[in-house]
Scaffold this active site. Structure first.
Site, PDB file in Angstrom:
ATOM      1  N   SER A 108       0.852  -1.200   0.000  1.00 46.54           N
ATOM      2  CA  SER A 108       0.000   0.000   0.000  1.00 46.54           C
ATOM      3  C   SER A 108       0.886   1.248   0.000  1.00 46.54           C
ATOM      4  O   SER A 108       2.099   1.163   0.234  1.00 46.54           O
ATOM      5  CB  SER A 108      -0.879   0.006   1.254  1.00 46.54           C
ATOM      6  OG  SER A 108      -0.069   0.247   2.397  1.00 46.54           O
ATOM      7  N   ASP A 162      -1.186  -1.693  -4.015  1.00 43.84           N
ATOM      8  CA  ASP A 162      -2.547  -1.755  -3.494  1.00 43.84           C
ATOM      9  C   ASP A 162      -3.085  -0.325  -3.329  1.00 43.84           C
ATOM     10  O   ASP A 162      -2.419   0.524  -2.725  1.00 43.84           O
ATOM     11  CB  ASP A 162      -2.468  -2.463  -2.124  1.00 43.84           C
ATOM     12  CG  ASP A 162      -3.818  -2.841  -1.570  1.00 43.84           C
ATOM     13  OD1 ASP A 162      -4.744  -3.052  -2.367  1.00 43.84           O
ATOM     14  OD2 ASP A 162      -3.930  -2.946  -0.328  1.00 43.84           O
ATOM     15  N   ASP A 192      -5.392  -8.403   4.590  1.00 49.24           N
ATOM     16  CA  ASP A 192      -4.390  -7.664   5.360  1.00 49.24           C
ATOM     17  C   ASP A 192      -4.707  -7.722   6.858  1.00 49.24           C
ATOM     18  O   ASP A 192      -3.884  -8.145   7.667  1.00 49.24           O
ATOM     19  CB  ASP A 192      -4.341  -6.202   4.874  1.00 49.24           C
ATOM     20  CG  ASP A 192      -3.211  -5.422   5.530  1.00 49.24           C
ATOM     21  OD1 ASP A 192      -2.414  -6.036   6.274  1.00 49.24           O
ATOM     22  OD2 ASP A 192      -3.109  -4.202   5.316  1.00 49.24           O
ATOM     23  N   SER A 193      -5.934  -7.343   7.227  1.00 51.87           N
ATOM     24  CA  SER A 193      -6.273  -7.269   8.658  1.00 51.87           C
ATOM     25  C   SER A 193      -6.008  -8.583   9.394  1.00 51.87           C
ATOM     26  O   SER A 193      -5.528  -8.572  10.538  1.00 51.87           O
ATOM     27  CB  SER A 193      -7.735  -6.868   8.849  1.00 51.87           C
ATOM     28  OG  SER A 193      -7.948  -5.580   8.334  1.00 51.87           O
TER      29      SER A 193
END
Ligand code: G3H
Ligand code: 13P
Ligand code: ZN
Length: 311
Positions: free
Chosen positions: A50, A82, A258-259
């Site tokens: 990201s 991302d 991701d989380s």
């Protein structure tokens, strides 16, 4: 093997009824945990960066970490930007060796989204790089991605064909009820993705790869572990894994996670620190954290994405 684009991966995933995991990377232990799981299971992989990760670790460090993973695993790996939020950011990642970029202009009006996506596609394709675009807006708040739930909206299937034709994008992220972060649905509710929208999109774009963002499932054992060892996470509910499995058997070829990695890593470090208050060598708490990421990614590859053995 050099970095690959997602072109061949997606074609095989679409035809084979599985999806590729796109996991966000921010540091060495995360890269190692993910790639070690994929290596053991012989799974193709998308590592994504990201804007916030690039700011945190720097472009060069991330590129070198991914190059090391390529060398160590020999797997087909795509390196993806991302949520690129500008032409300049996408261009910088293309010039700097990424094989795939996302231009996320989904919060802009349709014509503006089309114009900026088309501009990124032209530059990317001239350089052998593929482009993911987004139509519809996911809710959720993270470092660089902030959308209030009242500003989120499902993808309108009637827009997708024209969008893909006019932009030339290679894959499309759609909004069918997933959202970013750990707090996706209210505790006690029954999360249900809009498979009717996905089916309609698939009919209008036969053979075209669809992407799901916000696809962490927020395993409750990790939330409980974080809270047991001094954390304070209120009710966090993710996307049910059986629904992700179903989506990956349809047109969804890329599933973003991701989380769940953050939860796995944090739960492990909290547990270690709590149980060993006298320790201070980072290797002692980062080793189990890396192992926790590997376990989580192995589970996703085998039980959710179905891409084990497909490298
Ligand atoms: O969807 C966004 C990713 O989870 C990256 O989040 O901007 O906090 O690195 P970040
Ligand atoms: P999660 O927050 O559900 O992991 O979503 C990650 C994502 O979509 C990255 O682009
Ligand atoms: Zn996302």
């Amino acid at each position: 093997m050099p970095l690959v684009t997602t072109k061949d991966m997606f074609e095989r995933a679409y035809n084979g009824g599985y999806a590729i995991g796109a996991f966000n990377v921010n540091n060495m232990e995360i890269v190692q945990g993910i790639t070690e799981a994929a290596r053991e299971l012989n799974a193709p992989l998308i590592l994504q960066v990201s804007k916030g990760a690039r700011k945190y670790a720097s472009h060069t460090y991330l590129i070198k970490l991914v190059e090391a993973a390529l060398e160590e695993t020999g797997l087909p790996i795509a390196l993806h930007l991302d949520h690129g939020d500008s032409y300049e950011l996408c261009k910088s990642c293309i010039d700097g060796g990424f094989t795939s970029v996302m231009i996320d202009a989904s919060s802009k009006p349709l014509e503006e989204n089309i114009a900026i996506t088309k501009k990124v596609v032209e530059y990317a394709h001239d350089n052998g790089v593929v482009v993911e675009a987004e139509l519809g807006t996911l809710a959720g708040i993270e470092d660089e991605v902030k959308v209030k739930s009242e500003d989120s909206s499902y993808t309108r299937p009637e827009d997708v064909q024209e969008f893909v034709e006019r932009t030339g994008c290679d894959s499309l992220a759609i909004a069918i009820g997933t959202s970013h972060g750990a707090y996706k649905f209210k505790p006690g509710t029954n999360p249900q993705l809009r498979f009717d929208i996905l089916e309609d999109v698939q009919k209008r774009l036969p053979g075209f790869p669809i992407v799901l963002h916000g696809s962490s499932s927020v395993p409750q054992y990790l939330v409980e572990k974080i809270n047991k060892y001094g954390g304070n996470m209120p009710g966090a509910i993710g996307v049910p894994e059986d629904q992700l499995r179903r989506a990956s058997q349809m047109a969804v070829c890329k599933i973003n996670i991701d989380s769940d990695l953050r939860l796995a890593m944090t739960a492990s470090i909290r547990e270690y620190m709590y149980l060993h208050p006298d320790k201070f060598d980072p290797r002692e708490y980062l080793r189990p954290a890396r192992e926790a990421i590997k376990e989580l990614v192995s589970h996703k590859i085998k039980d959710v994405l179905g891409c084990d053995g497909k490298a």
